[in-house]
Every structure is written in structure tokens, then in C-alpha cells.
Design a protein around this motif. Structure first.
Motif, short mmCIF file in Angstrom:
data_model
loop_
_atom_site.label_atom_id
_atom_site.label_comp_id
_atom_site.label_asym_id
_atom_site.label_seq_id
_atom_site.Cartn_x
_atom_site.Cartn_y
_atom_site.Cartn_z
N GLU A 267 3.01 8.71 -12.88
CA GLU A 267 3.64 9.14 -11.62
C GLU A 267 5.11 8.74 -11.60
O GLU A 267 5.97 9.51 -11.13
CB GLU A 267 2.93 8.52 -10.43
N LEU A 268 5.41 7.54 -12.08
CA LEU A 268 6.81 7.09 -12.13
C LEU A 268 7.63 8.03 -13.00
O LEU A 268 8.75 8.41 -12.65
CB LEU A 268 6.88 5.66 -12.66
N LYS A 269 7.06 8.40 -14.13
CA LYS A 269 7.75 9.33 -15.02
C LYS A 269 7.99 10.66 -14.33
O LYS A 269 9.07 11.27 -14.43
CB LYS A 269 6.92 9.53 -16.29
N ALA A 270 7.00 11.12 -13.58
CA ALA A 270 7.08 12.44 -12.95
C ALA A 270 8.16 12.50 -11.87
O ALA A 270 8.77 13.56 -11.66
CB ALA A 270 5.72 12.81 -12.35
N ILE A 271 8.44 11.39 -11.19
CA ILE A 271 9.45 11.42 -10.12
C ILE A 271 10.83 11.03 -10.65
O ILE A 271 11.78 10.92 -9.87
CB ILE A 271 9.07 10.50 -8.94
N GLY A 272 10.93 10.81 -11.95
CA GLY A 272 12.25 10.61 -12.55
C GLY A 272 12.66 9.19 -12.79
O GLY A 272 13.84 8.93 -13.09
N VAL A 273 11.73 8.23 -12.69
CA VAL A 273 12.07 6.84 -13.01
C VAL A 273 12.25 6.73 -14.52
O VAL A 273 11.34 7.03 -15.29
CB VAL A 273 10.97 5.88 -12.52
N ARG A 274 13.43 6.31 -14.95
CA ARG A 274 13.74 6.25 -16.38
C ARG A 274 13.78 4.82 -16.92
O ARG A 274 13.81 4.62 -18.13
CB ARG A 274 15.09 6.92 -16.65
N ASN B 231 6.03 -7.04 -11.90
CA ASN B 231 5.41 -8.02 -12.80
C ASN B 231 4.38 -7.37 -13.70
O ASN B 231 3.83 -8.02 -14.59
CB ASN B 231 4.80 -9.19 -12.01
N GLY B 232 4.09 -6.09 -13.48
CA GLY B 232 3.24 -5.35 -14.40
C GLY B 232 1.75 -5.48 -14.18
O GLY B 232 0.96 -4.81 -14.87
N VAL B 233 1.30 -6.30 -13.24
CA VAL B 233 -0.13 -6.52 -13.07
C VAL B 233 -0.85 -5.26 -12.60
O VAL B 233 -1.94 -4.93 -13.08
CB VAL B 233 -0.37 -7.69 -12.09
N LEU B 234 -0.24 -4.53 -11.67
CA LEU B 234 -0.88 -3.35 -11.08
C LEU B 234 -0.18 -2.04 -11.46
O LEU B 234 -0.53 -0.99 -10.93
CB LEU B 234 -0.88 -3.48 -9.55
N THR B 235 0.76 -2.10 -12.37
CA THR B 235 1.68 -0.99 -12.59
C THR B 235 1.15 0.10 -13.51
O THR B 235 1.43 1.29 -13.31
CB THR B 235 3.01 -1.52 -13.15
N ALA B 236 0.38 -0.26 -14.51
CA ALA B 236 -0.01 0.68 -15.56
C ALA B 236 -0.59 2.00 -15.04
O ALA B 236 -0.23 3.07 -15.52
CB ALA B 236 -0.97 0.01 -16.55
N PRO B 237 -1.49 1.97 -14.04
CA PRO B 237 -2.07 3.24 -13.58
C PRO B 237 -1.06 4.19 -12.94
O PRO B 237 -1.35 5.38 -12.76
CB PRO B 237 -3.12 2.80 -12.55
N LYS C 139 0.82 -1.20 0.00
CA LYS C 139 0.00 0.00 0.00
C LYS C 139 0.87 1.27 0.00
O LYS C 139 1.89 1.33 0.67
CB LYS C 139 -0.91 -0.01 1.23
N ASP C 140 0.43 2.24 -0.78
CA ASP C 140 1.06 3.57 -0.83
C ASP C 140 2.54 3.52 -1.23
O ASP C 140 3.34 4.34 -0.80
CB ASP C 140 0.94 4.28 0.53
N ILE C 141 2.89 2.59 -2.11
CA ILE C 141 4.28 2.45 -2.52
C ILE C 141 4.80 3.72 -3.20
O ILE C 141 5.98 4.06 -3.09
CB ILE C 141 4.46 1.22 -3.45
N MET C 142 3.93 4.46 -3.88
CA MET C 142 4.39 5.66 -4.56
C MET C 142 4.90 6.70 -3.57
O MET C 142 5.77 7.51 -3.92
CB MET C 142 3.26 6.26 -5.42
N GLN C 143 4.41 6.70 -2.34
CA GLN C 143 4.91 7.64 -1.34
C GLN C 143 6.38 7.37 -1.05
O GLN C 143 7.19 8.29 -0.93
CB GLN C 143 4.08 7.54 -0.06
N LEU C 144 6.73 6.08 -0.90
CA LEU C 144 8.13 5.72 -0.66
C LEU C 144 8.99 6.05 -1.87
O LEU C 144 10.08 6.63 -1.73
CB LEU C 144 8.25 4.23 -0.32
N LEU C 145 8.52 5.70 -3.06
CA LEU C 145 9.30 5.97 -4.27
C LEU C 145 9.55 7.47 -4.43
O LEU C 145 10.66 7.89 -4.77
CB LEU C 145 8.56 5.44 -5.50
N THR C 146 8.55 8.27 -4.16
CA THR C 146 8.70 9.73 -4.28
C THR C 146 9.74 10.24 -3.29
O THR C 146 10.60 11.07 -3.64
CB THR C 146 7.35 10.42 -4.05
#
Length: 329
Positions: A107-114, A97-103, A74-81
Motif C-alpha cells: 500500500e505504501l508503494k501504491a501511494i508513492g512512498v519512496r 520501528n517495523g513491527v507492524l509495517t510489513a503488511p 488505527k487506520d493510519i493508511m487512510q491519513l497517508l493516502t
């Protein structure tokens, strides 16, 4: 500069944020799953961020988030940010594994994940279900296309398994013709949680390459990036590339720059060791940052020369291999 006792520079942390996964890949765990860690056994996000900050100050400049499946937590994007904002960190990436990643791709792009590593062992929906025991192929493919749409580098990780998906090697290679993806074929490893009998390296890196070269005799070797675990190739006219990772043969140990931290806070100097330091316990015992850094330095100065030596030194039964989900992919 952070060096180990063999003079190898340590720059790369693979941090597993959970042992839980929403797939049941047979080579990773039994069909019924694993005895999942309790919440108290897992590091909190605050603990993870603290250890990441300490390691970046010591010289780590690349962090990859792994699992289990990171997006199950839960809330993994908070940690990544929060990690993406660490001063001195040059690269933040993840394996999914891509099952839940698409949405979450925007956000990943916005925090600089390349760059994102996408686990995908077949392009056939039926074989996907047989391997993963879940009907999620469409979601994984949606994630791949969403990542490409956002100009995020996609590396497809394919575990090559005798009698299961060797017929997928060439179709996956063909994926690189039109798409700018890197397809990396990985030797099967014995980290299966005792879910099935390990067949050994029946398909090692040499055999995988020969299988590709038989169909594409003009395949060309391309330069391997610094610290690469893959032998990298490209077929003339193809947009993407191919990598072959000798994960079981362990041919790349001499330049290993990576460490791992499990979801319960155990530092692993090598994928094949059974853990050398519990960082979570140090933090919960009230140790200062200075004390934790000193303990980390002691651990880094006792790294084994290679994965074979690390495996021989396992404190537990050397023939037992935990699930990859519990140690981080």
C-alpha cells in the motif's frame, strides 16, 4: 518560498501522529511506558490533513510521518493516502520501528512512498530484546526485506549507546555490503522520558566514524544531499551507504529546513525547544485558515539560530527532556 528569520528555507514537516509505541526502548521511555495522551488530546486525522494542506500551500514539499509508532494508530493508511494526494507535495515518507509495517508495504508503494526510515539499533536478537524490551526482531527484519522487495529506499536509524550496542556498529556497516540500504548512526540524545540517566555524547559523530575507519580504512566521503543531517560515506564495493548524524552535537543547524508537529498539535521549530505554537487549539477555537497561516508565519520568524539556543530558551525546566515518542522522531 517559506523562509525563517535566519534566511533558512523551510520545506520539511515531520508530523507525529501518535505518542504510543509497541516497543519500550530504554533510551526513549521507562519500561512501564508513558502517560499516553487521551484521544481528545490528539489531533484528529481531519485536523492533521488540514494543517498539512496549509503548510504545503506555504512551501512545505516534504512530509515525514512519525510517532511514537505510526502503525499503532488505527487506520493510519487512510491519513497517508489523503496526504499523498496534496497538490504541491513532492515527497511523503515515514519513520517506523517495523513491527507492524510489513503488511502495509505494498500500500505504501501504491501511494508513492519512496523512502522509509527503519529504527533498528542492533542485528542481534538478544540485544534487540534488551534494548526494546520486546521480542519483535523477526518482524522488523521482515519489514526491511519487504521494503527492499518493493524497491522502497531503506534508511536504518541506529542510536549509538555506550555499553549497549557499540559492538553492533561494524555488523551494521557490513549490512551495506550486499544490501542497498543506508545505515545511519545517530548520537544518543537526552529525550528519554526520564527513563534512564543520559550518559552524554560518549559516542559522538567523530568517535563513531573512527570506529568504522579502524576496520574500513578505505571508507570514502560521498556528497551530502541538500539539507542533509548526516555526514555520508561509502565503502568501496558496498551496495549501500553509511551516514553519521550529529544529533546531540548539532552541527547541521545552519541549514535546518525542518519543523515538527507533535501528536497534540504543538509546533516545534527545533527538536530541542519546548513548543512555540499549539495549532490544534487554533483549529478547535474556530480560527480561519488565514489566521492560522498568519500565526505560523509569526512562529517561523522567531526560530532560534541552533539547537543550543533553543534548549536555553525552554520555558520549562531546561534539564527536563521529554520522551522522543511525545515529540516525534
Amino acid at each position: 518560498m517559506l523562509l525563517d528569520n535566519h534566511g533558512r528555507r523551510i520545506t520539511y514537516l515531520r508530523l507525529a501522529v501518535t505518542d504510543k509505541c509497541n516497543l519500550r526502548c530504554f533510551y526513549c521511555m521507562p519500561e512501564e511506558g508513558l502517560n499516553w495522551l487521551s484521544r481528545a488530546e490528539l489531533m484528529t486525522y481531519e485536523e492533521m490533513l488540514r494543517v498539512c494542506e496549509l503548510l504545503v500551500k506555504m512551501g512545505i514539499d516534504k512530509i515525514r510521518i512519525t510517532g511514537g509508532e505510526p502503525f499503532v494508530r488505527k487506520d493510519i493508511m487512510q491519513l497517508l493516502t489523503a496526504i499523498s494526494k496534496l497538490d504541491g507535495l513532492k515527497e511523503l515518507s515515514l519513520t517506523t520501528n517495523g513491527v507492524l509495517t510489513a503488511p502495509h508495504v505494498s500500500e505504501l508503494k501504491a501511494i508513492g512512498v519512496r523512502s522509509v526510515n527503519l529504527s533498528l539499533d542492533t542485528l542481534d536478537a538478544g540485544r534487540f530484546f534488551a534494548i526494546t524490551r520486546r521480542d519483535e526482531f523477526a518482524n522488523v527484519m521482515d519489514t526491511m526485506h519487504e521494503l527492499l522487495k518493493h524497491d522502497i529506499e531503506v534508511k536504518i536509524n541506529t542510536v549509538v549507546m555506550a555499553g549497549k550496542n557499540t559492538q553492533d556498529i561494524i555488523p551494521l556497516v557490513e549490512l551495506t555490503k550486499a544490501l542497498p540500504v543506508s545505515v545511519r548512526f545517530i548520537e544518543e540524545m537526552p529525550f528519554n522520558g526520564d527513563g534512564h540517566s543520559y550518559s552524554g555524547a560518549l559516542w559522538d559523530y567523530v568517535r563513531i566514524f573512527d570506529e568504522i575507519r579502524n576496520v574500513y580504512p578505505d571508507i570514502q566521503k560521498i556528497p551530502d544531499p541538500l539539507y542533509s543531517t548526516a555526514y555520508n560515506y561509502q565503502i568501496p564495493g558496498h551496495s549501500g551507504s553509511i551516514g553519521i548524524i550529529a544529533a546531540y552535537s548539532r552541527t547541521f543547524c545552519g541549514t535546518c529546513n525542518r519543523i515538527r508537529i507533535t501528536p497534540q498539535g504543538t509546533l516545534k521549530n527545533c527538536l530541542y525547544d519546548d513548543g512555540v505554537l499549539n495549532i490544534k487549539d487554533l483549529m478547535r477555537d474556530g480560527k480561519s485558515n488565514t489566521s492560522i497561516v498568519d500565526s505560523l508565519r509569526v512562529a517561523f520568524n522567531s526560530r532560534e539560530k541552533d539547537g543550543w539556543a533553543a534548549e536555553r530558551k525552554r520555558k520549562e525546566n531546561p534539564n527536563f527532556h521529554e520522551s522522543m515518542a511525545t515529540i516525534g522522531g
